[in-house]
Design a protein around this motif. Structure first.
Motif, PDB file in Angstrom:
ATOM      1  N   ALA A  71      21.725  23.771   5.420  1.00  0.00           N
ATOM      2  CA  ALA A  71      22.062  23.961   4.001  1.00  0.00           C
ATOM      3  C   ALA A  71      22.936  25.202   3.889  1.00  0.00           C
ATOM      4  O   ALA A  71      22.452  26.329   4.002  1.00  0.00           O
ATOM      5  CB  ALA A  71      20.797  24.106   3.165  1.00  0.00           C
ATOM      6  N   ASN A  84      28.707  23.665  -1.715  1.00  0.00           N
ATOM      7  CA  ASN A  84      27.829  23.235  -0.635  1.00  0.00           C
ATOM      8  C   ASN A  84      28.678  22.588   0.451  1.00  0.00           C
ATOM      9  O   ASN A  84      29.300  21.554   0.222  1.00  0.00           O
ATOM     10  CB  ASN A  84      26.789  22.243  -1.160  1.00  0.00           C
ATOM     11  CG  ASN A  84      25.934  22.842  -2.259  1.00  0.00           C
ATOM     12  OD1 ASN A  84      25.290  23.868  -2.069  1.00  0.00           O
ATOM     13  ND2 ASN A  84      25.934  22.215  -3.429  1.00  0.00           N
ATOM     14  N   VAL A  87      24.462  20.587   3.866  1.00  0.00           N
ATOM     15  CA  VAL A  87      23.646  19.592   3.159  1.00  0.00           C
ATOM     16  C   VAL A  87      24.262  19.292   1.798  1.00  0.00           C
ATOM     17  O   VAL A  87      24.666  20.201   1.066  1.00  0.00           O
ATOM     18  CB  VAL A  87      22.204  20.109   2.991  1.00  0.00           C
ATOM     19  CG1 VAL A  87      21.388  19.191   2.096  1.00  0.00           C
ATOM     20  CG2 VAL A  87      21.536  20.252   4.357  1.00  0.00           C
ATOM     21  N   TYR A  90      19.437  16.113  -1.779  1.00  0.00           N
ATOM     22  CA  TYR A  90      18.040  16.014  -1.355  1.00  0.00           C
ATOM     23  C   TYR A  90      17.455  14.698  -1.846  1.00  0.00           C
ATOM     24  O   TYR A  90      17.704  14.278  -2.985  1.00  0.00           O
ATOM     25  CB  TYR A  90      17.230  17.192  -1.893  1.00  0.00           C
ATOM     26  CG  TYR A  90      17.590  18.510  -1.262  1.00  0.00           C
ATOM     27  CD1 TYR A  90      17.386  18.723   0.100  1.00  0.00           C
ATOM     28  CD2 TYR A  90      18.148  19.551  -2.014  1.00  0.00           C
ATOM     29  CE1 TYR A  90      17.728  19.930   0.693  1.00  0.00           C
ATOM     30  CE2 TYR A  90      18.480  20.760  -1.423  1.00  0.00           C
ATOM     31  CZ  TYR A  90      18.272  20.942  -0.074  1.00  0.00           C
ATOM     32  OH  TYR A  90      18.615  22.127   0.518  1.00  0.00           O
ATOM     33  N   SER A 444      16.841  16.240   5.422  1.00  0.00           N
ATOM     34  CA  SER A 444      15.911  17.290   5.014  1.00  0.00           C
ATOM     35  C   SER A 444      14.555  16.734   4.626  1.00  0.00           C
ATOM     36  O   SER A 444      13.504  17.255   5.035  1.00  0.00           O
ATOM     37  CB  SER A 444      16.501  18.084   3.842  1.00  0.00           C
ATOM     38  OG  SER A 444      17.666  18.772   4.229  1.00  0.00           O
TER      39      SER A 444
END
Length: 464
Positions: A71, A84, A87, A90, A444
């Motif tokens: 991340a 970002n 990652v 989510y 994740s």
């Protein structure tokens, strides 16, 4: 890759390491905890927060200057906008929501990150790949995936392992008449190396139900500020002095009995520290280079040495000199299914900051930051010459960089056939050491899931 055999030299090497631990850390500050956690990525941070919530004392040893692993977030200096570049989302499940709740982070249902009209280009020469599109995986892929449920959340394989899973992905597509799925499965951006040579087992393990539900059903959660590294900055604030950043283990002793515990010598920016713990959680990539300081015995060495990781890098770049109303995706002009050549940039994807892009890069061997950025710059200069409306005088400016090497370490077909993953699972708890991380899964949510299943066993080991 052949396993390294230490043979009779093991006892000598181990004794040298033991003396080295004592020598380097003689007189150093002692940190005594229930559990030492090596690696502050997704799994290490998740383990630390949940173990602390259950009243256990921990210390996290992280070699980088922040928690978070894959991340990675860069904040635009002019606007503060988070970018970002690791990652991207989510998964929406109870594991993730509970983790965010522990960190007092409010989440909501999200969508796939915004993109722009893709231009498919062969980055080796800048030529456009025309009439190309990427369909989602179809029903044939789902039917194949569901034949192997044990690949969805780990690699607890049957014995014998089905031989078709040890075919390369190109061979599997051909043998099972799935060639219509080639483009959909070859176009995964976060896969390192030459995907045609990756074993079918790893394709199914990576492109699993969780990944497909994120993409096709939008089972995604986001935090309010869109900074996907926020869980890790919040975790760092929560854990405080229990995290040793920019720190590495330089030597270790691990006993065979629960009462022996674990002793580590740790190099930190404030000098060496001695860490004494009852149990060790190793959440960094379990490859030989990372584990050498821990005094591996012959059994551990012969298992760990059979894994090697993929080479993957991410970064942020601005002033590309390319029109900002597109994303740019690398596809081969003459290759099968237009697979991009390796090594090279996977894609340039626009961000919420106009003119600033994040890029992903894959290679067959480990590269330095300078090597990756130099090749990325050369790629952009080629694209400037062929993309309509580009500025050939623009000089790219690199704003951030992160190495994700080794990414999802893998083993050979022969090692898998002989039971390497059975051997990996047998190491859990051996010499007071537990393994979690991207060796078994990639996303994740799944990393948190397998860690949550391991924590009760670790806690039980503390009581022995």
């Amino acid at each position: 890759m052949k396993p390294i055999k230490w043979g009779s030299s093991f006892s000598f090497v181990a004794s040298v390491l033991a003396r080295d631990v004592h020598g380097r850390c003689q007189g150093a500050e002692v940190i005594t905890r229930d559990i030492a956690i090596v690696g502050g990525g997704a799994t290490g941070t998740y383990a630390a927060i949940n173990l602390k919530d259950q009243g256990k004392s921990i210390v996290v040893i992280e070699k980088h200057g922040a928690l978070g692993g894959h991340a990675s977030t860069y904040h635009d200096p002019a606007t503060g906008t988070p970018i970002n570049y690791g990652v991207q989302l989510y998964y929406d499940d109870q594991i993730g929501r509970s983790f965010f709740a522990l960190l007092n982070i409010t989440v909501s249902r999200g969508t796939f990150p915004d993109s722009k009209t893709p231009l498919y280009i062969d980055f080796t020469d800048g030529s456009p790949v025309l009439n190309y599109s990427i369909p989602p995986p179809g029903e044939d892929y789902f039917q194949a995936l569901h034949k192997y449920p044990y690949l969805e959340n780990g690699l607890e394989l049957p014995d014998p392992v089905p031989e078709e899973l040890l075919l390369t992905w190109a061979e599997y597509l051909e043998q099972f008449n799935l060639t219509d799925e080639a483009i959909a499965t070859y176009s995964r951006p976060a896969v390192s190396g030459d995907i045609t040579k990756i074993l079918a087992l790893y394709v199914f393990n990576n492109l699993n139900t969780v990944m497909l539900e994120e993409e096709l059903e939008g089972k995604i959660i986001v935090n309010s500020n869109s900074d996907l590294a926020e869980p890790y900055s919040k975790a760092l604030a929560e854990l405080g002095s229990d995290v040793l950043l920019n720190s590495v283990v330089t030597g270790g002793q691990r006993g065979s009995k629960p009462t022996d515990g674990v002793r580590l010598c740790v190099s930190t920016p404030r000098g060496n520290k001695r860490v004494i713990a009852k149990q060790l959680v190793f959440s960094a990539p379990p490859v030989l280079e990372n584990l050498k300081p821990f005094g591996l015995d012959e059994r551990e060495t012969n298992i760990i040495s059979q894994f090697e990781g993929g080479c993957y890098y991410t970064g942020v770049v601005t002033n590309l000199g390319l029109p900002t109303n597109y994303s740019y995706v690398n596809r081969g002009q003459q290759t099968e299914s237009h697979i991009a050549s390796v090594p090279g940039v996977v894609m340039f994807n626009p961000t919420k900051v106009e003119g600033t892009y994040y890029y992903w890069y894959t290679s067959l061997s480990d590269l330095t930051k300078n090597q990756v950025e130099t090749d990325t710059r050369d790629t952009l200069k080629r694209l400037q010459k062929t993309v309509t409306g580009a500025d050939v005088n623009a000089e790219p400016i690199f704003m951030a960089f992160k190495s994700h090497t080794p990414l999802h370490p893998t083993a050979s077909a022969d090692a898998i056939r002989k039971g390497i993953y059975r051997d990996v699972y047998s190491l859990q708890g051996y010499r007071n050491t537990w393994y979690t991380g991207s060796l078994l899964v990639t996303g994740s949510s799944q990393l948190w899931n397998i860690t949550s299943q391991l924590l009760p066993r670790i806690i039980a080991a503390l009581e022995r």
